[in-house]
Write an enzyme that holds these catalytic residues in place. Structure first.
Site, PDB file in Angstrom:
ATOM      1  N   HIS A  84       0.856  -1.186   0.000  1.00  0.00           N
ATOM      2  CA  HIS A  84       0.000   0.000   0.000  1.00  0.00           C
ATOM      3  C   HIS A  84       0.894   1.239   0.000  1.00  0.00           C
ATOM      4  O   HIS A  84       2.034   1.202   0.470  1.00  0.00           O
ATOM      5  CB  HIS A  84      -0.888   0.019   1.233  1.00  0.00           C
ATOM      6  CG  HIS A  84      -1.970  -1.012   1.208  1.00  0.00           C
ATOM      7  ND1 HIS A  84      -3.043  -0.964   2.070  1.00  0.00           N
ATOM      8  CD2 HIS A  84      -2.162  -2.117   0.446  1.00  0.00           C
ATOM      9  CE1 HIS A  84      -3.841  -1.987   1.836  1.00  0.00           C
ATOM     10  NE2 HIS A  84      -3.326  -2.709   0.852  1.00  0.00           N
ATOM     11  N   GLU A 103       0.889   3.834   1.845  1.00  0.00           N
ATOM     12  CA  GLU A 103       1.359   4.220   3.180  1.00  0.00           C
ATOM     13  C   GLU A 103       2.543   3.366   3.635  1.00  0.00           C
ATOM     14  O   GLU A 103       3.521   3.873   4.192  1.00  0.00           O
ATOM     15  CB  GLU A 103       0.236   4.077   4.226  1.00  0.00           C
ATOM     16  CG  GLU A 103      -1.001   4.888   3.933  1.00  0.00           C
ATOM     17  CD  GLU A 103      -2.091   4.114   3.212  1.00  0.00           C
ATOM     18  OE1 GLU A 103      -3.263   4.306   3.576  1.00  0.00           O
ATOM     19  OE2 GLU A 103      -1.771   3.322   2.301  1.00  0.00           O
ATOM     20  N   CYS A 144      -6.100   1.785   5.952  1.00  0.00           N
ATOM     21  CA  CYS A 144      -6.725   0.522   6.353  1.00  0.00           C
ATOM     22  C   CYS A 144      -6.122   0.068   7.687  1.00  0.00           C
ATOM     23  O   CYS A 144      -5.158   0.674   8.177  1.00  0.00           O
ATOM     24  CB  CYS A 144      -6.487  -0.537   5.272  1.00  0.00           C
ATOM     25  SG  CYS A 144      -4.782  -1.132   5.213  1.00  0.00           S
ATOM     26  N   CYS A 175      -2.240  -0.580   7.518  1.00  0.00           N
ATOM     27  CA  CYS A 175      -1.460   0.653   7.456  1.00  0.00           C
ATOM     28  C   CYS A 175      -1.548   1.430   8.762  1.00  0.00           C
ATOM     29  O   CYS A 175      -0.550   1.978   9.226  1.00  0.00           O
ATOM     30  CB  CYS A 175      -1.927   1.498   6.281  1.00  0.00           C
ATOM     31  SG  CYS A 175      -1.606   0.725   4.678  1.00  0.00           S
TER      32      CYS A 175
END
Length: 178
Positions: free
Chosen positions: A61, A63, A91, A94
């Site tokens: 992801h 992040e 999410c 993260c």
């Protein structure tokens, strides 16, 4: 006579624009368009976009990739004097990493009511029993962040829909006589 406003290049709006640029890069490669930047002392020290499909890595992801870059730039895993700007609410995965790296602040564009872990579905970033809580700012450049995601998913659904002509129907969805 009105004075022109001074443009603050270190504002949330400015840094979210940089995160949106990263999200656009994700979209160009067929990834869900989420982008992130990490700022320390008014400077961007990390930039990333979703690369899950490209890297075949569910943890890639924006992040997570930005956190890794920022830790390298800072020379430490603790990012206590940094802020994360991300186009979509983090999410749970993260958010957990954000808490563990002790980011001071998280700024995001659009909320994720189904899986957001910064106040929408749950709030791991300010969970009272964890060893760290982040300051959260939401809704920065929200319309742009939302439009980017919505347009991406509309296009994905369009690509998945079978061609009406190939299944014996005309474009209006009626049975073809041919």
């Amino acid at each position: 006579m009105m004075k022109k406003p001074i443009i603050d290049l270190h504002s949330d709006d400015y840094f979210m624009r940089e995160a949106l640029r990263q999200a656009a890069r994700a979209q160009e490669t067929g990834e869900v368009p989420v982008g992130a930047v990490i700022v320390r002392e008014g400077r961007i020290i990390a930039r990333a976009w979703n690369q899950v499909e490209q890297l075949k890595d569910a943890t890639a992801h924006a992040e997570m990739l930005a956190l890794t870059q920022a830790q390298e730039a800072a020379g430490d895993w603790r990012l206590t004097d940094c802020a994360l700007y991300v186009t979509k609410e983090p999410c749970p995965m993260c958010a957990g990493a954000i808490v563990h790296t002790r980011l001071a602040r998280v700024i995001f564009g659009v909320s994720d009511p189904k899986a957001g872990a910064a106040g929408s579905a749950l709030n791991l970033l300010q969970f009272p029993t964890l060893n760290h809580q982040c300051v959260i700012t939401s809704g920065v450049r929200e319309p742009e962040c939302r439009a980017l995601l919505q347009n991406f998913f509309v296009e994905q659904r369009r690509k998945q829909r079978p061609d009406a002509r190939s299944n014996g129907q005309d474009p209006g969805g009626r049975a073809s006589s041919v």
